[in-house]
Design an enzyme around this catalytic site. Structure first.
Site, PDB file in Angstrom:
ATOM      1  N   SER A 113       0.809  -1.220   0.000  1.00  0.00           N
ATOM      2  CA  SER A 113       0.000   0.000   0.000  1.00  0.00           C
ATOM      3  C   SER A 113       0.846   1.277   0.000  1.00  0.00           C
ATOM      4  CB  SER A 113      -0.978   0.001   1.174  1.00  0.00           C
ATOM      5  OG  SER A 113      -1.961  -0.964   0.953  1.00  0.00           O
TER       6      SER A 113
ATOM      7  N   LYS B 147      -8.832  -5.402  11.265  1.00  0.00           N
ATOM      8  CA  LYS B 147     -10.017  -4.839  10.596  1.00  0.00           C
ATOM      9  C   LYS B 147     -11.285  -4.926  11.447  1.00  0.00           C
ATOM     10  CE  LYS B 147      -8.192  -5.530   6.053  1.00  0.00           C
ATOM     11  NZ  LYS B 147      -8.438  -5.592   4.645  1.00  0.00           N
TER      12      LYS B 147
ATOM     13  N   ASP C 269     -12.874  -2.730   0.904  1.00  0.00           N
ATOM     14  CA  ASP C 269     -12.524  -4.076   0.410  1.00  0.00           C
ATOM     15  C   ASP C 269     -13.647  -4.648  -0.449  1.00  0.00           C
ATOM     16  OD1 ASP C 269     -10.018  -4.316   1.547  1.00  0.00           O
ATOM     17  OD2 ASP C 269     -10.707  -5.397   3.327  1.00  0.00           O
TER      18      ASP C 269
END
Ligand code: NAP
Length: 291
Positions: free
Chosen positions: A24, A73, A109
């Protein structure tokens, strides 16, 4: 990142446990450079016990936002002020936006997985049959997407059966037309379920860069050529799981397209700029195969 960082540079970044394996920072900083934005994307390696303080730090340091990755998450939800509707339903957040000290959790996502299945896999989800390995934060996004798009049957296999059970409990009331089966990894049903499936997804962390000789599916004979086999992992770009699937004649996708498409949505939430998907994927693929 512009050519130089100055007093007006806005900070964005990623919080996770094994950040050195994440692409990322590479991806977002390439986009920032290409569009000459005064932003900088930084990796933040955070231990689980420090997660709450790290999230508080977003406010304190006036960071514009962060991605949240493996394995936080789900856990990060308790530290967010607000949740966007799909993140709330999914129960997992991969993006936080800081608006004047209010931290809102999003789940991009879902868009990343859906777009990669459609564009890269040419896969029509409706009325298909899928096997998902894993029941963590990423699996929740994947399963939610498949249900939302009208999948007929999903079989979830996870080491901790309770987490798969929780997904079924949370999602079934919203999607009564789809059937959700749950199993622990030890159960024999995996053979039958994969034989009947059109799509097989590895949403576990087994096979990541630190453990490249591992696979979540040790029996190579279970792969078949009617399967689309998807590994959410992108580092290494071809896991043992994908190599074995390819040898069996299955079509394969790694986690790079999802990384790019979810990243584009997060980038848009922080900066208001939406990079072009194919170009961004080309850039990151080039870097990934060199890495
Ligand atoms: P997570 O919430 O920590 O979940 C990890 C999953 O892996 C759980 O189902 C866990 O099972 C399973 N697992 C871990 N080690 C295991 C082992 N030794 N044996 C059996 N099962 C094991 O992590 P996550 O956020 O869902 O991420 C999962 C993977 O997806 C990571 O590799 C991540 O990098 C990747 N990912 C990629 C993208 C992308 O854009 N390409 C996006 C999101 C995630 P238990 O429940 O039993 O612990």
């Amino acid at each position: 990142m512009k050519k130089e960082i100055n007093g007006k540079t806005k900070i964005i970044g990623i919080i996770g446990e094994n950040i050195e394996n994440s692409f990322s920072p590479l991806f977002h900083n390439q986009i920032i450079l290409k569009h000459s934005l005064n932003f900088c994307y930084l990796p933040f390696q955070v231990a689980e016990t420090d997660l709450g303080e790290a999230i508080q730090g977003i406010r304190a340091l006036n960071i514009r936002g962060v991605n949240i990755t493996f394995p936080y998450k789900e856990k990060v939800i308790e530290f967010s002020d607000e949740l966007e509707e799909s993140a709330r339903r999914i129960g997992a957040v991969n993006t936080i936006v800081n608006n004047k000290g209010i931290l809102t959790g999003y789940n991009t996502d879902v868009i990343g997985f859906k777009k990669s299945l459609q564009d890269n896999g040419k896969f029509v989800i409706k009325e298909k049959n899928a096997v998902i390995l894993g029941a963590g934060g990423a699996a929740r996004g994947v399963i939610y997407t498949l249900l939302e798009e009208g999948i007929e049957e999903i079989s979830i296999f996870n080491r901790t059966l309770g987490k798969a059970k929780k997904i079924k409990q949370d999602f079934s009331p919203f999607f009564p037309q789809s059937s959700i089966n749950i199993f622990s990894f030890e159960q024999d049903s995996i053979k039958d379920k994969i034989r009947e499936a059109n799509l097989l997804v590895n949403a576990t962390s087994i096979g990541m860069a630190s453990q490249i000789d591992n696979t979540p599916l040790p029996d190579e004979k279970l792969f078949h050529h009617n399967l689309l086999v998807y590994d959410l992992i992108y580092h290494p770009v071809k896991t043992l799981f994908l190599k074995q699937a390819e040898r069996a004649g299955a079509k394969i996708i790694n986690g790079l397209p999802m990384l790019v498409y979810q990243g584009i949505e997060s980038f848009y939430l922080w900066t208001g700029l939406k990079p072009e998907g194919k170009e961004a994927l080309g850039m990151i693929e080039q870097s990934a195969y060199i890495a």
